[in-house]
Design a protein around this motif. Structure first.
Motif, PDB file in Angstrom:
ATOM      1  N   ASP A 180       0.835  -1.207   0.000  1.00 38.19           N
ATOM      2  CA  ASP A 180       0.000   0.000   0.000  1.00 38.19           C
ATOM      3  C   ASP A 180       0.867   1.253   0.000  1.00 38.19           C
ATOM      4  O   ASP A 180       0.618   2.195  -0.750  1.00 38.19           O
ATOM      5  CB  ASP A 180      -0.907   0.018   1.238  1.00 38.19           C
ATOM      6  CG  ASP A 180      -2.087  -0.924   1.085  1.00 38.19           C
ATOM      7  OD1 ASP A 180      -2.278  -1.466  -0.016  1.00 38.19           O
ATOM      8  OD2 ASP A 180      -2.817  -1.108   2.073  1.00 38.19           O
ATOM      9  N   PHE A 181       1.873   1.248   0.856  1.00 43.94           N
ATOM     10  CA  PHE A 181       2.694   2.455   0.923  1.00 43.94           C
ATOM     11  C   PHE A 181       3.506   2.655  -0.351  1.00 43.94           C
ATOM     12  O   PHE A 181       3.674   3.778  -0.830  1.00 43.94           O
ATOM     13  CB  PHE A 181       3.621   2.421   2.136  1.00 43.94           C
ATOM     14  CG  PHE A 181       4.520   3.604   2.226  1.00 43.94           C
ATOM     15  CD1 PHE A 181       3.999   4.896   2.210  1.00 43.94           C
ATOM     16  CD2 PHE A 181       5.892   3.447   2.310  1.00 43.94           C
ATOM     17  CE1 PHE A 181       4.824   6.002   2.274  1.00 43.94           C
ATOM     18  CE2 PHE A 181       6.729   4.544   2.378  1.00 43.94           C
ATOM     19  CZ  PHE A 181       6.189   5.831   2.357  1.00 43.94           C
ATOM     20  N   ALA A 221      15.094   8.504   1.363  1.00 43.15           N
ATOM     21  CA  ALA A 221      14.709   8.808   2.741  1.00 43.15           C
ATOM     22  C   ALA A 221      15.929   8.889   3.649  1.00 43.15           C
ATOM     23  O   ALA A 221      16.002   9.744   4.542  1.00 43.15           O
ATOM     24  CB  ALA A 221      13.738   7.743   3.256  1.00 43.15           C
ATOM     25  N   TYR A 279      12.160  14.734  -1.679  1.00 44.53           N
ATOM     26  CA  TYR A 279      12.103  14.273  -0.291  1.00 44.53           C
ATOM     27  C   TYR A 279      11.100  15.085   0.517  1.00 44.53           C
ATOM     28  O   TYR A 279      10.258  14.536   1.215  1.00 44.53           O
ATOM     29  CB  TYR A 279      13.489  14.361   0.344  1.00 44.53           C
ATOM     30  CG  TYR A 279      13.503  13.954   1.794  1.00 44.53           C
ATOM     31  CD1 TYR A 279      13.325  12.623   2.155  1.00 44.53           C
ATOM     32  CD2 TYR A 279      13.679  14.893   2.814  1.00 44.53           C
ATOM     33  CE1 TYR A 279      13.325  12.231   3.482  1.00 44.53           C
ATOM     34  CE2 TYR A 279      13.679  14.510   4.142  1.00 44.53           C
ATOM     35  CZ  TYR A 279      13.501  13.181   4.471  1.00 44.53           C
ATOM     36  OH  TYR A 279      13.492  12.808   5.783  1.00 44.53           O
ATOM     37  N   VAL A 315       7.802  13.413   2.530  1.00 42.05           N
ATOM     38  CA  VAL A 315       7.697  13.275   3.992  1.00 42.05           C
ATOM     39  C   VAL A 315       6.253  13.373   4.483  1.00 42.05           C
ATOM     40  O   VAL A 315       5.796  12.498   5.233  1.00 42.05           O
ATOM     41  CB  VAL A 315       8.612  14.296   4.710  1.00 42.05           C
ATOM     42  CG1 VAL A 315       8.282  14.372   6.194  1.00 42.05           C
ATOM     43  CG2 VAL A 315      10.066  13.908   4.520  1.00 42.05           C
ATOM     44  N   ALA A 327       4.348  10.204   3.578  1.00 40.73           N
ATOM     45  CA  ALA A 327       4.686   9.067   4.434  1.00 40.73           C
ATOM     46  C   ALA A 327       4.025   9.216   5.801  1.00 40.73           C
ATOM     47  O   ALA A 327       3.433   8.268   6.329  1.00 40.73           O
ATOM     48  CB  ALA A 327       6.207   8.961   4.582  1.00 40.73           C
ATOM     49  N   ARG A 328       4.128  10.397   6.361  1.00 33.39           N
ATOM     50  CA  ARG A 328       3.492  10.633   7.666  1.00 33.39           C
ATOM     51  C   ARG A 328       2.001  10.391   7.582  1.00 33.39           C
ATOM     52  O   ARG A 328       1.405   9.792   8.468  1.00 33.39           O
ATOM     53  CB  ARG A 328       3.721  12.082   8.099  1.00 33.39           C
ATOM     54  CG  ARG A 328       5.087  12.332   8.619  1.00 33.39           C
ATOM     55  CD  ARG A 328       5.029  12.900  10.044  1.00 33.39           C
ATOM     56  NE  ARG A 328       6.390  12.918  10.568  1.00 33.39           N
ATOM     57  CZ  ARG A 328       7.312  13.765  10.144  1.00 33.39           C
ATOM     58  NH1 ARG A 328       7.000  14.685   9.247  1.00 33.39           N
ATOM     59  NH2 ARG A 328       8.520  13.706  10.642  1.00 33.39           N
ATOM     60  N   PHE A 383       0.376   8.506   5.532  1.00 36.22           N
ATOM     61  CA  PHE A 383       0.092   7.072   5.410  1.00 36.22           C
ATOM     62  C   PHE A 383       0.123   6.392   6.769  1.00 36.22           C
ATOM     63  O   PHE A 383      -0.786   5.650   7.138  1.00 36.22           O
ATOM     64  CB  PHE A 383       1.119   6.427   4.477  1.00 36.22           C
ATOM     65  CG  PHE A 383       0.940   4.943   4.347  1.00 36.22           C
ATOM     66  CD1 PHE A 383       0.064   4.418   3.410  1.00 36.22           C
ATOM     67  CD2 PHE A 383       1.639   4.076   5.177  1.00 36.22           C
ATOM     68  CE1 PHE A 383      -0.110   3.042   3.302  1.00 36.22           C
ATOM     69  CE2 PHE A 383       1.459   2.706   5.071  1.00 36.22           C
ATOM     70  CZ  PHE A 383       0.586   2.195   4.133  1.00 36.22           C
ATOM     71  N   GLU A 384       1.175   6.675   7.516  1.00 37.56           N
ATOM     72  CA  GLU A 384       1.316   6.050   8.832  1.00 37.56           C
ATOM     73  C   GLU A 384       0.176   6.489   9.754  1.00 37.56           C
ATOM     74  O   GLU A 384      -0.404   5.674  10.477  1.00 37.56           O
ATOM     75  CB  GLU A 384       2.674   6.429   9.428  1.00 37.56           C
ATOM     76  CG  GLU A 384       3.017   5.669  10.692  1.00 37.56           C
ATOM     77  CD  GLU A 384       4.373   6.083  11.237  1.00 37.56           C
ATOM     78  OE1 GLU A 384       4.664   7.304  11.229  1.00 37.56           O
ATOM     79  OE2 GLU A 384       5.141   5.213  11.676  1.00 37.56           O
ATOM     80  N   LEU A 392      -3.065   4.757   9.042  1.00 33.42           N
ATOM     81  CA  LEU A 392      -3.061   3.379   9.517  1.00 33.42           C
ATOM     82  C   LEU A 392      -3.269   3.327  11.028  1.00 33.42           C
ATOM     83  O   LEU A 392      -4.103   2.563  11.538  1.00 33.42           O
ATOM     84  CB  LEU A 392      -1.714   2.745   9.138  1.00 33.42           C
ATOM     85  CG  LEU A 392      -1.604   1.231   9.149  1.00 33.42           C
ATOM     86  CD1 LEU A 392      -2.700   0.613   8.309  1.00 33.42           C
ATOM     87  CD2 LEU A 392      -0.239   0.822   8.626  1.00 33.42           C
ATOM     88  N   LEU A 393      -2.555   4.167  11.728  1.00 35.57           N
ATOM     89  CA  LEU A 393      -2.633   4.123  13.202  1.00 35.57           C
ATOM     90  C   LEU A 393      -3.966   4.649  13.715  1.00 35.57           C
ATOM     91  O   LEU A 393      -4.426   4.238  14.786  1.00 35.57           O
ATOM     92  CB  LEU A 393      -1.462   4.917  13.805  1.00 35.57           C
ATOM     93  CG  LEU A 393      -0.096   4.286  13.549  1.00 35.57           C
ATOM     94  CD1 LEU A 393       1.017   5.169  14.088  1.00 35.57           C
ATOM     95  CD2 LEU A 393      -0.008   2.891  14.178  1.00 35.57           C
TER      96      LEU A 393
END
Lengths: 149, 149
Positions: B27-28, B47, B108, B112, B115-116, B118-119, B122-123
DNA sequence: TCGCCATGGTTACGGTTGCAACCAATTTGT
DNA sequence: ACAAATTGGTTGCAACCGTAACCATGGCGA
Protein backbone atom coordinates in the motif's frame (compact mmCIF):
# COMPACT_ATOMS: atom_id res chain seq x y z
CA UNK A 1 10.52 18.99 19.64
CA UNK A 2 11.43 17.14 16.48
CA UNK A 3 11.90 18.52 13.00
CA UNK A 4 8.74 18.08 10.97
CA UNK A 5 10.62 18.18 7.70
CA UNK A 6 12.61 15.06 8.55
CA UNK A 7 11.26 11.54 8.62
CA UNK A 8 13.01 9.16 11.00
CA UNK A 9 13.18 6.03 8.90
CA UNK A 10 14.01 3.78 11.83
CA UNK A 11 10.76 4.81 13.55
CA UNK A 12 8.59 4.59 10.45
CA UNK A 13 6.12 1.74 10.72
CA UNK A 14 6.40 0.28 7.19
CA UNK A 15 10.17 0.29 7.49
CA UNK A 16 10.16 -1.32 10.91
CA UNK A 17 7.82 -4.01 9.69
CA UNK A 18 9.83 -4.89 6.62
CA UNK A 19 13.09 -4.96 8.54
CA UNK A 20 11.62 -7.16 11.24
CA UNK A 21 9.92 -9.45 8.77
CA UNK A 22 13.02 -9.78 6.63
CA UNK A 23 15.02 -10.88 9.64
CA UNK A 24 12.45 -13.29 11.06
CA UNK A 25 11.52 -14.70 7.71
CA UNK A 26 15.10 -15.17 6.65
CA UNK A 27 16.03 -16.92 9.87
CA UNK A 28 13.08 -19.24 9.65
CA UNK A 29 13.55 -19.95 5.98
CA UNK A 30 16.99 -21.28 6.77
CA UNK A 31 15.33 -23.96 8.85
CA UNK A 32 13.31 -25.43 6.00
CA UNK A 33 15.69 -24.52 3.23
CA UNK A 34 18.57 -26.29 4.91
CA UNK A 35 16.43 -29.17 6.12
CA UNK A 36 14.16 -29.81 3.17
CA UNK A 37 15.46 -27.71 0.32
CA UNK A 38 12.18 -25.84 0.03
CA UNK A 39 11.50 -22.36 -1.18
CA UNK A 40 9.12 -20.19 0.77
CA UNK A 41 6.12 -20.72 -1.51
CA UNK A 42 6.78 -24.45 -1.37
CA UNK A 43 6.92 -24.40 2.40
CA UNK A 44 3.67 -22.47 2.59
CA UNK A 45 1.96 -24.86 0.25
CA UNK A 46 3.19 -27.82 2.27
CA UNK A 47 2.01 -26.17 5.46
CA UNK A 48 -1.41 -25.37 4.06
CA UNK A 49 -2.01 -28.85 2.72
CA UNK A 50 -0.69 -30.36 5.94
CA UNK A 51 -3.16 -28.28 7.86
CA UNK A 52 -6.21 -28.78 5.69
CA UNK A 53 -5.70 -32.10 3.94
CA UNK A 54 -7.15 -31.57 0.49
CA UNK A 55 -7.50 -28.28 -1.29
CA UNK A 56 -7.56 -26.70 -4.71
CA UNK A 57 -4.79 -24.38 -5.86
CA UNK A 58 -7.03 -21.36 -5.50
CA UNK A 59 -7.89 -22.29 -1.93
CA UNK A 60 -4.23 -22.68 -1.10
CA UNK A 61 -3.56 -19.22 -2.45
CA UNK A 62 -6.41 -17.69 -0.48
CA UNK A 63 -5.41 -19.30 2.77
CA UNK A 64 -1.68 -18.66 2.50
CA UNK A 65 -1.86 -15.23 0.85
CA UNK A 66 0.01 -16.25 -2.26
CA UNK A 67 -0.45 -15.20 -5.85
CA UNK A 68 -1.81 -17.95 -8.03
CA UNK A 69 1.35 -18.14 -10.10
CA UNK A 70 3.35 -18.76 -6.95
CA UNK A 71 0.98 -21.51 -5.93
CA UNK A 72 1.09 -23.02 -9.40
CA UNK A 73 4.87 -23.21 -9.40
CA UNK A 74 5.09 -24.43 -5.84
CA UNK A 75 2.58 -27.17 -6.55
CA UNK A 76 4.51 -28.24 -9.64
CA UNK A 77 7.74 -28.39 -7.63
CA UNK A 78 6.20 -30.40 -4.81
CA UNK A 79 4.58 -32.74 -7.30
CA UNK A 80 7.91 -33.37 -8.99
CA UNK A 81 9.32 -34.25 -5.58
CA UNK A 82 6.44 -36.68 -5.14
CA UNK A 83 5.27 -34.90 -2.04
CA UNK A 84 1.93 -34.00 -3.52
CA UNK A 85 -0.68 -35.63 -5.72
CA UNK A 86 -3.37 -34.21 -7.96
CA UNK A 87 -6.79 -35.68 -8.46
CA UNK A 88 -9.30 -34.38 -10.95
CA UNK A 89 -12.38 -32.93 -9.36
CA UNK A 90 -15.39 -34.97 -10.47
CA UNK A 91 -17.71 -31.96 -10.43
CA UNK A 92 -15.51 -29.38 -12.17
CA UNK A 93 -12.87 -30.33 -14.66
CA UNK A 94 -11.02 -27.05 -14.34
CA UNK A 95 -10.13 -27.92 -10.77
CA UNK A 96 -7.64 -30.34 -9.32
CA UNK A 97 -7.85 -31.54 -5.76
CA UNK A 98 -4.41 -31.44 -4.21
CA UNK A 99 -3.19 -33.46 -1.27
CA UNK A 100 0.11 -34.48 0.29
CA UNK A 101 1.52 -37.89 -0.47
CA UNK A 102 2.89 -40.09 2.30
CA UNK A 103 6.33 -38.57 1.78
CA UNK A 104 4.83 -35.10 1.85
CA UNK A 105 3.02 -35.84 5.08
CA UNK A 106 6.22 -37.08 6.60
CA UNK A 107 8.03 -33.92 5.62
CA UNK A 108 5.20 -31.91 7.12
CA UNK A 109 5.28 -33.85 10.38
CA UNK A 110 9.02 -33.28 10.54
CA UNK A 111 8.66 -29.56 10.00
CA UNK A 112 5.88 -28.78 12.47
CA UNK A 113 8.06 -29.12 15.58
CA UNK A 114 10.81 -27.16 13.89
CA UNK A 115 8.42 -24.32 13.15
CA UNK A 116 7.01 -24.41 16.68
CA UNK A 117 10.52 -24.46 18.10
CA UNK A 118 11.51 -21.47 16.04
CA UNK A 119 8.52 -19.46 17.18
CA UNK A 120 8.96 -20.49 20.78
CA UNK A 121 12.62 -19.54 20.78
CA UNK A 122 11.72 -16.14 19.48
CA UNK A 123 8.92 -15.54 21.95
CA UNK A 124 10.94 -16.79 24.87
CA UNK A 125 13.29 -13.89 24.36
CA UNK A 126 10.43 -11.61 25.34
CA UNK A 127 8.79 -11.01 28.69
CA UNK A 128 5.23 -12.27 29.11
CA UNK A 129 3.84 -8.73 29.09
CA UNK A 130 5.76 -7.99 25.90
CA UNK A 131 4.41 -11.11 24.23
CA UNK A 132 0.91 -10.12 25.21
CA UNK A 133 1.42 -6.62 23.84
CA UNK A 134 2.82 -8.02 20.59
CA UNK A 135 -0.13 -10.34 20.04
CA UNK A 136 -2.63 -7.64 20.82
CA UNK A 137 -0.85 -5.08 18.68
CA UNK A 138 -0.46 -7.41 15.73
CA UNK A 139 -4.10 -8.41 15.84
CA UNK A 140 -5.11 -4.77 15.85
CA UNK A 141 -2.78 -3.93 13.00
CA UNK A 142 -4.13 -6.84 11.02
CA UNK A 143 -7.62 -5.46 11.45
CA UNK A 144 -6.39 -2.02 10.41
CA UNK A 145 -4.23 -3.01 7.47
CA UNK A 146 -5.71 -6.16 5.99
CA UNK A 147 -9.40 -5.40 6.05
CA UNK A 148 -9.28 -2.42 3.78
CA UNK A 149 -11.95 -3.19 1.25
CA UNK B 1 -7.13 -28.79 23.27
CA UNK B 2 -5.48 -28.35 19.88
CA UNK B 3 -3.80 -30.97 17.76
CA UNK B 4 -0.06 -30.85 18.24
CA UNK B 5 0.62 -32.39 14.87
CA UNK B 6 -1.01 -29.51 13.02
CA UNK B 7 0.44 -26.04 12.65
CA UNK B 8 -2.09 -23.24 12.24
CA UNK B 9 -0.43 -21.15 9.56
CA UNK B 10 -2.64 -18.13 10.16
CA UNK B 11 -1.46 -17.96 13.78
CA UNK B 12 2.21 -18.58 13.02
CA UNK B 13 4.28 -15.51 13.74
CA UNK B 14 6.53 -15.49 10.66
CA UNK B 15 3.51 -15.93 8.43
CA UNK B 16 1.52 -13.20 10.15
CA UNK B 17 4.44 -10.84 9.86
CA UNK B 18 5.02 -11.43 6.18
CA UNK B 19 1.35 -11.12 5.33
CA UNK B 20 1.02 -7.91 7.30
CA UNK B 21 4.21 -6.45 5.91
CA UNK B 22 3.32 -7.36 2.36
CA UNK B 23 0.03 -5.51 2.69
CA UNK B 24 1.40 -2.42 4.42
CA UNK B 25 4.46 -2.22 2.26
CA UNK B 26 2.52 -2.67 -0.92
CA UNK B 27 0.00 0.00 0.00
CA UNK B 28 2.69 2.46 0.92
CA UNK B 29 4.81 1.71 -2.12
CA UNK B 30 1.91 2.75 -4.29
CA UNK B 31 2.20 6.20 -2.78
CA UNK B 32 5.75 6.81 -3.91
CA UNK B 33 5.62 4.64 -6.98
CA UNK B 34 2.64 6.51 -8.36
CA UNK B 35 3.89 9.89 -7.21
CA UNK B 36 7.58 9.72 -7.95
CA UNK B 37 8.13 6.58 -9.95
CA UNK B 38 10.51 5.20 -7.36
CA UNK B 39 11.29 1.61 -6.48
CA UNK B 40 11.49 0.65 -2.85
CA UNK B 41 15.29 0.69 -2.63
CA UNK B 42 15.27 4.09 -4.31
CA UNK B 43 12.72 5.41 -1.83
CA UNK B 44 14.75 4.13 1.07
CA UNK B 45 17.91 5.70 -0.26
CA UNK B 46 16.12 8.99 -0.77
CA UNK B 47 14.71 8.81 2.74
CA UNK B 48 18.07 8.01 4.28
CA UNK B 49 19.89 10.80 2.50
CA UNK B 50 17.06 13.19 3.28
CA UNK B 51 17.38 12.33 6.91
CA UNK B 52 21.15 12.39 7.23
CA UNK B 53 22.36 14.74 4.52
CA UNK B 54 25.59 13.18 3.33
CA UNK B 55 26.51 9.53 3.56
CA UNK B 56 28.50 6.83 1.88
CA UNK B 57 26.82 3.90 0.16
CA UNK B 58 27.81 1.55 2.94
CA UNK B 59 26.33 3.83 5.55
CA UNK B 60 23.10 4.01 3.61
CA UNK B 61 22.95 0.25 3.53
CA UNK B 62 23.57 -0.05 7.24
CA UNK B 63 21.00 2.52 8.18
CA UNK B 64 18.28 1.31 5.85
CA UNK B 65 18.97 -2.43 6.10
CA UNK B 66 19.68 -2.89 2.43
CA UNK B 67 22.15 -5.15 0.70
CA UNK B 68 24.99 -3.22 -0.87
CA UNK B 69 23.97 -4.21 -4.38
CA UNK B 70 20.54 -2.74 -3.79
CA UNK B 71 22.10 0.47 -2.58
CA UNK B 72 24.47 0.56 -5.51
CA UNK B 73 21.68 0.22 -8.03
CA UNK B 74 19.39 2.63 -6.22
CA UNK B 75 22.15 5.24 -6.07
CA UNK B 76 22.84 4.81 -9.77
CA UNK B 77 19.15 5.26 -10.57
CA UNK B 78 18.80 8.36 -8.40
CA UNK B 79 21.96 9.79 -9.88
CA UNK B 80 20.63 9.32 -13.39
CA UNK B 81 17.52 11.19 -12.35
CA UNK B 82 19.75 14.00 -11.07
CA UNK B 83 18.37 13.64 -7.59
CA UNK B 84 21.69 12.72 -6.09
CA UNK B 85 25.31 13.75 -6.49
CA UNK B 86 28.56 11.97 -5.74
CA UNK B 87 31.67 13.60 -4.40
CA UNK B 88 34.97 11.83 -3.95
CA UNK B 89 36.03 11.50 -0.35
CA UNK B 90 39.29 13.36 0.16
CA UNK B 91 40.54 10.94 2.79
CA UNK B 92 39.65 7.64 1.14
CA UNK B 93 39.45 7.29 -2.59
CA UNK B 94 37.37 4.12 -2.46
CA UNK B 95 34.52 6.07 -0.97
CA UNK B 96 32.08 8.49 -2.49
CA UNK B 97 30.12 10.92 -0.40
CA UNK B 98 26.53 10.94 -1.54
CA UNK B 99 24.02 13.73 -1.09
CA UNK B 100 20.69 14.79 -2.53
CA UNK B 101 20.62 17.45 -5.20
CA UNK B 102 18.14 20.32 -5.03
CA UNK B 103 15.68 18.28 -7.04
CA UNK B 104 16.23 15.32 -4.76
CA UNK B 105 15.63 17.43 -1.70
CA UNK B 106 12.44 18.71 -3.19
CA UNK B 107 11.24 15.18 -3.86
CA UNK B 108 12.10 14.27 -0.29
CA UNK B 109 10.23 17.24 1.13
CA UNK B 110 7.23 16.27 -0.97
CA UNK B 111 7.31 12.71 0.26
CA UNK B 112 7.70 13.27 3.99
CA UNK B 113 4.09 14.42 4.56
CA UNK B 114 2.84 11.63 2.35
CA UNK B 115 4.69 9.07 4.43
CA UNK B 116 3.49 10.63 7.67
CA UNK B 117 -0.05 10.72 6.35
CA UNK B 118 0.09 7.07 5.41
CA UNK B 119 1.32 6.05 8.83
CA UNK B 120 -1.20 8.25 10.60
CA UNK B 121 -4.08 6.86 8.57
CA UNK B 122 -3.06 3.38 9.52
CA UNK B 123 -2.63 4.12 13.20
CA UNK B 124 -5.86 6.05 13.39
CA UNK B 125 -7.70 2.87 12.59
CA UNK B 126 -6.53 1.51 15.92
CA UNK B 127 -7.56 2.41 19.45
CA UNK B 128 -4.98 4.21 21.59
CA UNK B 129 -4.42 1.13 23.76
CA UNK B 130 -3.89 -0.98 20.66
CA UNK B 131 -1.38 1.48 19.27
CA UNK B 132 0.48 1.41 22.55
CA UNK B 133 0.49 -2.39 22.55
CA UNK B 134 1.74 -2.47 18.97
CA UNK B 135 4.62 -0.12 19.66
CA UNK B 136 5.62 -1.98 22.79
CA UNK B 137 5.30 -5.37 21.12
CA UNK B 138 7.25 -4.34 18.03
CA UNK B 139 10.04 -2.87 20.10
CA UNK B 140 10.30 -6.08 22.09
CA UNK B 141 10.26 -8.22 18.97
CA UNK B 142 12.97 -6.06 17.45
CA UNK B 143 15.11 -6.69 20.49
CA UNK B 144 14.38 -10.40 20.25
CA UNK B 145 14.79 -10.87 16.53
CA UNK B 146 17.31 -8.30 15.35
CA UNK B 147 19.93 -8.47 18.05
CA UNK B 148 20.89 -12.06 17.52
CA UNK B 149 24.62 -11.90 17.27
C1' DT C 1 -29.32 -23.74 -26.94
C1' DC C 2 -26.02 -20.41 -28.04
C1' DG C 3 -23.07 -16.55 -27.10
C1' DC C 4 -20.64 -14.17 -23.50
C1' DC C 5 -18.53 -13.39 -19.24
C1' DA C 6 -16.29 -15.52 -15.15
C1' DT C 7 -13.17 -18.87 -13.09
C1' DG C 8 -9.12 -22.32 -12.39
C1' DG C 9 -4.82 -22.81 -13.67
C1' DT C 10 -0.37 -22.47 -16.58
C1' DT C 11 3.13 -20.05 -19.03
C1' DA C 12 6.00 -16.41 -21.45
C1' DC C 13 8.22 -12.17 -20.35
C1' DG C 14 10.32 -8.24 -18.21
C1' DG C 15 11.98 -6.61 -13.98
C1' DT C 16 14.16 -7.28 -9.38
C1' DT C 17 17.05 -9.68 -6.19
C1' DG C 18 21.07 -11.88 -3.85
C1' DC C 19 25.27 -14.36 -4.36
C1' DA C 20 29.67 -14.52 -5.90
C1' DA C 21 33.28 -12.73 -8.42
C1' DC C 22 35.67 -8.84 -9.30
C1' DC C 23 38.47 -4.20 -9.24
C1' DA C 24 40.56 -0.58 -6.83
C1' DA C 25 42.11 1.46 -2.64
C1' DT C 26 43.43 0.95 2.15
C1' DT C 27 45.03 -1.29 6.30
C1' DT C 28 47.69 -4.74 8.70
C1' DG C 29 51.43 -7.79 9.99
C1' DT C 30 56.04 -8.72 9.82
C1' DA D 1 58.34 -1.35 3.07
C1' DC D 2 55.69 -4.73 1.00
C1' DA D 3 52.78 -8.90 0.59
C1' DA D 4 48.40 -10.36 2.39
C1' DA D 5 44.08 -9.51 4.06
C1' DT D 6 40.18 -6.12 4.34
C1' DT D 7 36.98 -2.78 2.72
C1' DG D 8 33.99 0.15 -0.62
C1' DG D 9 31.63 -0.42 -4.45
C1' DT D 10 30.09 -2.46 -9.13
C1' DT D 11 28.59 -6.08 -12.21
C1' DG D 12 27.40 -10.89 -14.34
C1' DC D 13 24.44 -14.47 -13.55
C1' DA D 14 20.85 -17.41 -12.15
C1' DA D 15 16.74 -17.63 -9.49
C1' DC D 16 12.49 -15.62 -8.31
C1' DC D 17 8.44 -12.67 -8.84
C1' DG D 18 4.17 -10.28 -10.65
C1' DT D 19 1.67 -8.83 -14.79
C1' DA D 20 -0.58 -10.03 -18.55
C1' DA D 21 -1.87 -13.13 -21.92
C1' DC D 22 -3.65 -17.42 -22.67
C1' DC D 23 -6.32 -22.10 -22.66
C1' DA D 24 -9.92 -24.87 -21.00
C1' DT D 25 -14.08 -25.28 -18.57
C1' DG D 26 -18.23 -23.67 -16.38
C1' DG D 27 -22.19 -20.56 -15.42
C1' DC D 28 -25.76 -17.63 -17.05
C1' DG D 29 -28.94 -14.79 -19.61
C1' DA D 30 -31.66 -14.23 -23.75
Amino acid sequence: MSDDSILALEAFLPYRLTRLTDAVSRDFSQAYRARLGLTRPEWRTLATLGQYGTMTATEIGTHSSMHKTKVSRAVAALEQRRWLTRKPDPGDRRVEQLALSKAGEKAYRDMVPVARGFEDDLLERMKPAERKALMEGLAALERAALNRS
